[in-house]
Design an enzyme around this catalytic site. Structure first.
Site, PDB file in Angstrom:
ATOM      1  N   GLU A 179      29.703  42.415 -33.900  1.00  0.00           N
ATOM      2  CA  GLU A 179      28.452  42.605 -33.329  1.00  0.00           C
ATOM      3  C   GLU A 179      28.327  43.468 -32.013  1.00  0.00           C
ATOM      4  O   GLU A 179      28.513  42.795 -31.065  1.00  0.00           O
ATOM      5  CB  GLU A 179      27.596  41.521 -33.032  1.00  0.00           C
ATOM      6  CG  GLU A 179      26.324  41.596 -32.385  1.00  0.00           C
ATOM      7  CD  GLU A 179      25.786  40.251 -32.057  1.00  0.00           C
ATOM      8  OE1 GLU A 179      26.228  39.107 -31.918  1.00  0.00           O
ATOM      9  OE2 GLU A 179      24.361  40.229 -32.049  1.00  0.00           O
ATOM     10  N   LYS A 221      27.055  43.366 -37.554  1.00  0.00           N
ATOM     11  CA  LYS A 221      25.848  43.170 -37.030  1.00  0.00           C
ATOM     12  C   LYS A 221      25.388  44.135 -36.007  1.00  0.00           C
ATOM     13  O   LYS A 221      25.828  44.282 -34.937  1.00  0.00           O
ATOM     14  CB  LYS A 221      25.751  41.804 -36.492  1.00  0.00           C
ATOM     15  CG  LYS A 221      24.615  41.066 -35.745  1.00  0.00           C
ATOM     16  CD  LYS A 221      24.669  39.767 -35.873  1.00  0.00           C
ATOM     17  CE  LYS A 221      23.268  38.944 -35.002  1.00  0.00           C
ATOM     18  NZ  LYS A 221      23.257  37.853 -35.251  1.00  0.00           N
TER      19      LYS A 221
HETATM   20  P1  13P Z   1      18.781  37.797 -31.503  1.00  0.00           P
HETATM   21  O1  13P Z   1      18.201  37.892 -32.766  1.00  0.00           O
HETATM   22  O2  13P Z   1      17.906  36.823 -30.832  1.00  0.00           O
HETATM   23  O3  13P Z   1      18.820  39.089 -30.904  1.00  0.00           O
HETATM   24  O4  13P Z   1      20.143  37.105 -31.675  1.00  0.00           O
HETATM   25  C1  13P Z   1      21.059  37.478 -32.646  1.00  0.00           C
HETATM   26  C2  13P Z   1      22.409  37.098 -32.073  1.00  0.00           C
HETATM   27  O5  13P Z   1      23.142  36.944 -32.780  1.00  0.00           O
HETATM   28  C3  13P Z   1      22.863  37.695 -30.709  1.00  0.00           C
HETATM   29  O6  13P Z   1      24.067  37.572 -30.664  1.00  0.00           O
END
Ligand code: 13P
Length: 333
Positions: A179, A221
């Site tokens: 991510e 992600k």
């Molecule tokens: P948000 O959808 O609130 O951005 O959070 C997703 C997430 O996993 C952040 O690390």
């Protein structure tokens, strides 16, 4: 390259059409911010109530393929003494675990951060596997500030560490979610967000490939490509969708197991509309769905307001939010 068909089975389960992933993996500190929205104290009991209500909501398995937890919540149990991971597994929802340990300042690089958490990660993965986790998450942060950040060096160092995490996850039979969050806060344009997101993803996938990570057993992600929240010209969902998919086509190899979106502080409504606009552009080389935290939890928290008499209503709101996002992920709104 070592191939592990179990990883592909997990990827297929997580990316099942019409489903998404709930990111309920706030650290204990961040969970406190969620609880503060409904004026609840940040105690272990209140964190348990919050997660227990989410995970035991009837029928969420229709729309959720996976749930990401934090270290303390994967060890947590319901009032009846059932581990949260077992509650999810019994519903056919894959339990996941956030394994990074947050970010710290990167010395010499003003306003840039490095993600930490590699120490003993092999041992931690073995324990999380035994607790039921079959996928994991590691987040790095990219902040856009004119021509100052992000620097190549900061992105590259984060990508190397994220790659090491992905190697260790796959060796443990756990699907890594990588991510790189491009932060929405800022006054940058959509074009600038597209440029920096594309660069970041190119560096990330180049590094993953250099170190022989099996991309078919991995999920990206990503942020949606958005103009900064303080930029004067906000863009339509259609423009966001075009820019986001252009970015992926420039940077994400087709064999990658899937792509899921974070909501990034957009309103729940906007996150869902943008997801729908992306899906409406048609089938892509990768399955694409959502992995929201705030955009799913906010409507739930507002309905709950920390009161037991609202529990059922809050679970119904959660189900409806997941349903709408699952429809959006198929372009059906
Ligand atoms: P948000 O959808 O609130 O951005 O959070 C997703 C997430 O996993 C952040 O690390």
């Amino acid at each position: 390259m070592q191939r592990n068909t179990k990883l592909y089975e997990t990827v297929a389960a997580l990316m099942a059409s019409g489903k998404g992933i709930l990111a309920a993996d706030e650290s204990d500190g961040t969970a406190g911010k969620r609880l503060a929205m409904v004026r609840l104290e940040n105690t272990p009991e209140n964190r348990q109530d919050f997660r227990e209500l989410l995970f035991t909501a009837p029928d969420i398995e229709k729309y959720l393929s996976g749930v990401i937890m934090f270290d303390s919540s994967i060890r947590n149990e319901t009032d009846d003494g059932v581990l949260f991971a077992d509650v999810l597994t019994a519903k056919g929802i894959v339990p996941g675990i956030k394994v990074d340990r947050g970010t710290r300042a990167l010395q010499g690089f003003k306003d840039e951060e490095i993600t930490q958490g590699l120490d003993d990660l092999d041992k931690r993965f073995a324990e999380y596997y035994d607790l039921g986790a079959r996928f994991a998450k590691w987040r790095m942060v990219v902040t856009i500030d004119e021509d100052k950040t992000p620097t190549y060096e900061a992105v590259r160092m984060n990508c190397v560490m994220m790659t090491r995490y992905a190697q260790l996850a796959q060796a443990a039979g756990i699907v890594p979610i990588v991510e790189p969050e491009v932060i929405h806060a800022g006054d940058h344009s959509l074009e600038k967000a597209e440029l920096e997101t594309t660069r970041t993803l190119q560096i990330l996938f180049q590094t993953l490939q250099e170190y022989r990570v099996d991309l078919a057993g991995l999920i990206l992600k990503s942020s949606m490509v958005l103009a900064g929240d303080r930029y004067q010209n906000q863009t339509s969902a259609e423009e966001v969708a075009q820019a986001t998919l252009r970015t992926f086509h420039m940077s994400v190899p087709h064999e990658t197991g899937g792509i899921v979106f974070l909501s990034g502080g957009q309103s729940p409504k906007r996150a869902t509309e943008n997801l729908n606009a992306i899906a409406k552009l048609g089938a892509q080389p990768w399955p694409i769905t959502y992995s929201f935290s705030r955009a799913i939890e906010e409507p739930f928290l507002n309905a709950w307001a920390g009161k037991s008499e609202n529990s059922q209503k809050a679970q119904e709101v959660l189900l409806e939010t997941c349903k709408q996002n699952s429809l959006a992920a198929q372009g059906k709104l």
